[in-house]
Scaffold this active site. Structure first.
Site, mmCIF file in Angstrom:
data_model
loop_
_atom_site.group_PDB
_atom_site.id
_atom_site.type_symbol
_atom_site.label_atom_id
_atom_site.label_comp_id
_atom_site.label_asym_id
_atom_site.label_seq_id
_atom_site.Cartn_x
_atom_site.Cartn_y
_atom_site.Cartn_z
ATOM 1 N N LYS A 206 0.845 -1.197 -0.078
ATOM 2 C CA LYS A 206 0.039 -0.111 -0.016
ATOM 3 C C LYS A 206 0.934 1.310 -0.129
ATOM 4 O O LYS A 206 0.658 2.135 -0.686
ATOM 5 C CB LYS A 206 -0.836 0.103 1.307
ATOM 6 C CG LYS A 206 -2.036 0.961 1.061
ATOM 7 C CD LYS A 206 -1.504 2.335 1.931
ATOM 8 C CE LYS A 206 -1.278 2.254 3.197
ATOM 9 N NZ LYS A 206 -1.302 3.618 4.174
ATOM 10 N N ASP B 260 -6.106 1.150 1.326
ATOM 11 C CA ASP B 260 -5.970 1.035 2.693
ATOM 12 C C ASP B 260 -7.416 0.627 3.504
ATOM 13 O O ASP B 260 -8.181 0.307 2.555
ATOM 14 C CB ASP B 260 -5.684 2.485 3.142
ATOM 15 C CG ASP B 260 -6.664 3.615 3.006
ATOM 16 O OD1 ASP B 260 -7.499 3.267 2.376
ATOM 17 O OD2 ASP B 260 -6.426 4.851 3.467
#
Ligand code: SF4
Length: 218
Positions: free
Chosen positions: A121, A139
């Site tokens: 991420k 996320d």
């Protein structure tokens, strides 16, 4: 409603209402962005933005951070989550960038993921926000909002969500779509109490469609 109609509806809405979404992290260069994104893991952007001015004043670049002690960094970042681990990761990350990357932050996602504290991420955020690559960082907000709206089907991991969103959003909109979903999750479609009544994309939302007869009057 078909999934593609949901995509079409929210894309039209966000293009009109949030044409240029941006990260809320404050940074002046890729070094500051990388440090800020590492600090933001399970911590709010607001908290990170309070911490970073002092951190960047004391350690303005990769070289200075690579020479810092854990204690020095810890004392500045201690109000964010996991300060001990993050202090160690930040210093190790700076040392590796200095020694292996000539003090440059790489743009390649696989290279970025070799750095301590940088997962998929975080690497995608750097690639998307700074290097303008067409990738979709996922996320907790993006994962939740995509699922509620019905943009993903049976996605059980952030990677599955990333792959489905990447397949369905037009490539040139991935950067914006990441911010759209993240900001919508942060301010409207919150984890515990989604504000469905005031949500302006509810007519495209699967969660709303399935729950409105029970919970909502309109
Ligand atoms: S209608 Fe509710 S669940 Fe759907 S996106 Fe809006 S806030 Fe989230």
């Amino acid at each position: 409603m078909q999934k593609q109609e949901r995509y079409k509806g929210i894309i039209e809405y966000f293009i009109k209402n949030q044409p240029n979404p941006e990260t809320e992290l404050k940074y002046k260069n890729v070094y500051e962005l990388l440090v800020s994104v590492i600090l933001s893991a399970q911590c709010t952007d607001k908290r990170v933005n309070i911490i970073t001015p002092e951190l960047f004043k004391k350690f303005p670049d990769i070289d200075s951070l690579s020479k810092a002690s854990v204690e020095e960094v810890y004392n500045i970042i201690k109000s964010c989550t996991y300060p001990n681990n993050k202090s160690k990761n930040l210093i190790s990350m700076a040392k590796i960038l200095k020694e292996d990357y000539n003090s440059h932050v790489p743009s390649d996602i696989k290279e970025l993921q070799k750095l301590p504290g940088v997962g998929r991420k975080t690497a995608n955020v750097i690639a998307s926000v700074y290097f303008n690559k067409d990738v979709m960082p996922v996320d907790t907000h993006v994962f939740r909002v995509a699922k509620r709206i019905g943009l993903t089907t049976d996605a059980k991991t952030p990677l599955e969500t990333e792959l489905q969103l990447t397949e369905n959003f037009p490539k040139n909109l991935l950067n914006s779509a990441h911010h759209w979903l993240l900001l919508h999750g942060r301010y409207v479609c919150k984890a515990r109490n989604p504000n469905c009544i005031e949500c302006e994309i509810k007519k495209f939302c699967k969660f709303y469609e399935e729950n409105k007869k029970i919970n909502y009057s309109d």
